[in-house]
Design a protein around this motif. Structure first.
Motif, PDB file in Angstrom:
ATOM      1  N   ARG A   7      -6.939   4.634  -1.280  1.00 57.15           N
ATOM      2  CA  ARG A   7      -5.929   4.183  -0.447  1.00 57.15           C
ATOM      3  C   ARG A   7      -5.903   2.731  -0.420  1.00 57.15           C
ATOM      4  O   ARG A   7      -5.169   2.139   0.263  1.00 57.15           O
ATOM      5  N   GLY A 157       0.338   8.077  -2.327  1.00 55.69           N
ATOM      6  CA  GLY A 157       0.272   7.181  -3.482  1.00 55.69           C
ATOM      7  C   GLY A 157       0.037   7.894  -4.792  1.00 55.69           C
ATOM      8  O   GLY A 157       0.949   8.110  -5.588  1.00 55.69           O
ATOM      9  N   SER A 190       1.595   4.855  -7.078  1.00 52.65           N
ATOM     10  CA  SER A 190       0.980   3.553  -6.805  1.00 52.65           C
ATOM     11  C   SER A 190       0.291   3.620  -5.453  1.00 52.65           C
ATOM     12  O   SER A 190       0.765   4.303  -4.542  1.00 52.65           O
ATOM     13  N   TRP A 191      -0.812   2.872  -5.332  1.00 52.18           N
ATOM     14  CA  TRP A 191      -1.492   2.842  -4.037  1.00 52.18           C
ATOM     15  C   TRP A 191      -0.832   1.865  -3.089  1.00 52.18           C
ATOM     16  O   TRP A 191      -1.032   1.932  -1.884  1.00 52.18           O
ATOM     17  N   ASP A 193       2.991   0.165  -2.856  1.00 53.15           N
ATOM     18  CA  ASP A 193       4.350  -0.192  -3.265  1.00 53.15           C
ATOM     19  C   ASP A 193       5.276   0.157  -2.095  1.00 53.15           C
ATOM     20  O   ASP A 193       5.959   1.182  -2.105  1.00 53.15           O
ATOM     21  N   ALA A 197       7.658   3.471  -1.507  1.00 54.59           N
ATOM     22  CA  ALA A 197       7.298   4.449  -0.488  1.00 54.59           C
ATOM     23  C   ALA A 197       8.454   4.637   0.494  1.00 54.59           C
ATOM     24  O   ALA A 197       8.778   5.765   0.892  1.00 54.59           O
ATOM     25  N   GLY A 216       1.266   5.923   3.168  1.00 56.81           N
ATOM     26  CA  GLY A 216       1.370   4.674   2.439  1.00 56.81           C
ATOM     27  C   GLY A 216       2.270   3.708   3.187  1.00 56.81           C
ATOM     28  O   GLY A 216       3.133   4.118   3.974  1.00 56.81           O
TER      29      GLY A 216
END
Length: 325
Positions: A7, A157, A190-191, A193, A197, A216
């Motif tokens: 995360r 993510g 993506s972790w 963005d 999100a 996220g």
């Protein structure tokens, strides 16, 4: 918002390193360091790591240090640097730091390393997990109890094991909260963005979702924009959307950091998976800030009963990491 053992936010700023020495001497032989993939002010994964570290420093009176905004490429170098400087308990606070921790551990056998959800362990390298899937089950129940459309959303993510566990627990909780509740899910790849999100969350609202699990950064922004409910993660995120964030699944890392430090000091530490959840007081639900009236009271009653059942050991949230499309 959660998460991830992963995360972690991708580094967006230069690496920052700081140290603090607590005033009370307890374990003079223990010095703790932590590296984190994003900023300590993210109200999320990195804030949880930082807060846990500082709480341990205060409770135990030990010296601590940290580095934030650490990229995968810099992780091993910083782990080695802390080890060389005498820190003998070092946390690599990201799923993606596992290999770096394994490499560093090999060359510093007298240093204890802990890597978030590590794939491989060593004699001096353990791992720790965030069983927030326990809280996700409760969040699913709450989402179902607040939904008027019968459709709720979940935006995460990457499909890492911990995130899959979170999703499936949320789905199971939603079904228990109100049978037949539909759960939409999206992995944005993506972790970190926030625009992506937010876009994914808005797309879910356009498919009928009126409650969103914010796994996220960006999801709460979508909830505000579309005037739907959101469920925060990691920290109490109500302040990010006071009129929209019903509650949050929080994670307090300090009990785990303290327990690991005490074990290192006592010589009882073991290389294993340290997992502190609801029963340990690490995973909780944040305050509803007066918004609980928007959730079916019968569902809220059953949520509280589930919490007590988990603490008592009479109910165990299913751990399901099955891959999804």
């Amino acid at each position: 918002m959660t998460k991830g053992w992963v995360r972690g936010l991708a580094a967006a700023a230069a690496v920052s390193i700081a140290s603090v020495t607590a005033s009370v001497a307890w374990a003079a032989d223990v010095k703790i360091a932590m590296i984190m993939p994003g900023p300590i002010t993210d109200n999320d994964w990195n804030s949880v790591g930082y807060n846990g570290l500082q709480a341990a420093a205060k409770e135990l009176g030990v010296e601590v240090a940290y580095a934030e905004n650490v990229t995968d490429a810099d992780a091993e170098r910083l782990l080695r640097d802390f080890a060389s400087r005498g820190y003998n308990l070092i946390f690599a606070h990201s799923f993606s730091f596992g290999d770096a921790a394994l490499n560093a551990a090999e060359d510093f056998p007298n240093v204890t390393f802990m890597a978030g959800t590590a794939a491989s362990l060593a004699d001096n390298l353990g791992t720790y997990s965030n069983p927030d899937y326990q809280g996700a089950y409760l969040a699913g129940m709450i989402a179902a109890g607040a939904s008027k459309t019968g459709t709720v959303g979940w935006v995460g993510g990457m499909p890492a094991p911990n995130m899959l566990a979170n999703l499936h627990a949320y789905e199971a909780g939603a079904e228990e909260g109100k049978a037949g509740t539909k759960v939409l899910h999206t992995f944005i790849g993506s972790w970190f963005d926030p625009p992506k999100a937010k876009e994914a969350a808005i797309a879910q609202t356009e498919q009928g979702a009126d409650v969103l699990s914010a796994q996220g950064v960006g999801v709460i922004d979508a909830a505000i924009a579309k005037n739907v409910w959101a469920l925060g993660a990691m920290t109490d995120q109500n302040h990010l959307g006071p009129k929209n964030v019903l509650t949050s699944v929080t994670w307090d890392l300090s009990p785990l950091v303290v327990a690991v430090a005490k074990a290192v000091e006592a010589g009882t530490w073991k290389s294993e998976n340290w997992s502190y959840g609801i029963a340990n007081g690490s995973v909780n639900l944040a305050d509803f800030h007066g918004l609980d009236s928007n959730v079916d009271p019968d569902v809220l009653k059953r949520v509280n009963e589930k919490i007590e059942a988990i603490k008592a050991g009479s109910f165990e949230v299913p751990l399901d990491t099955t891959a999804v499309q």
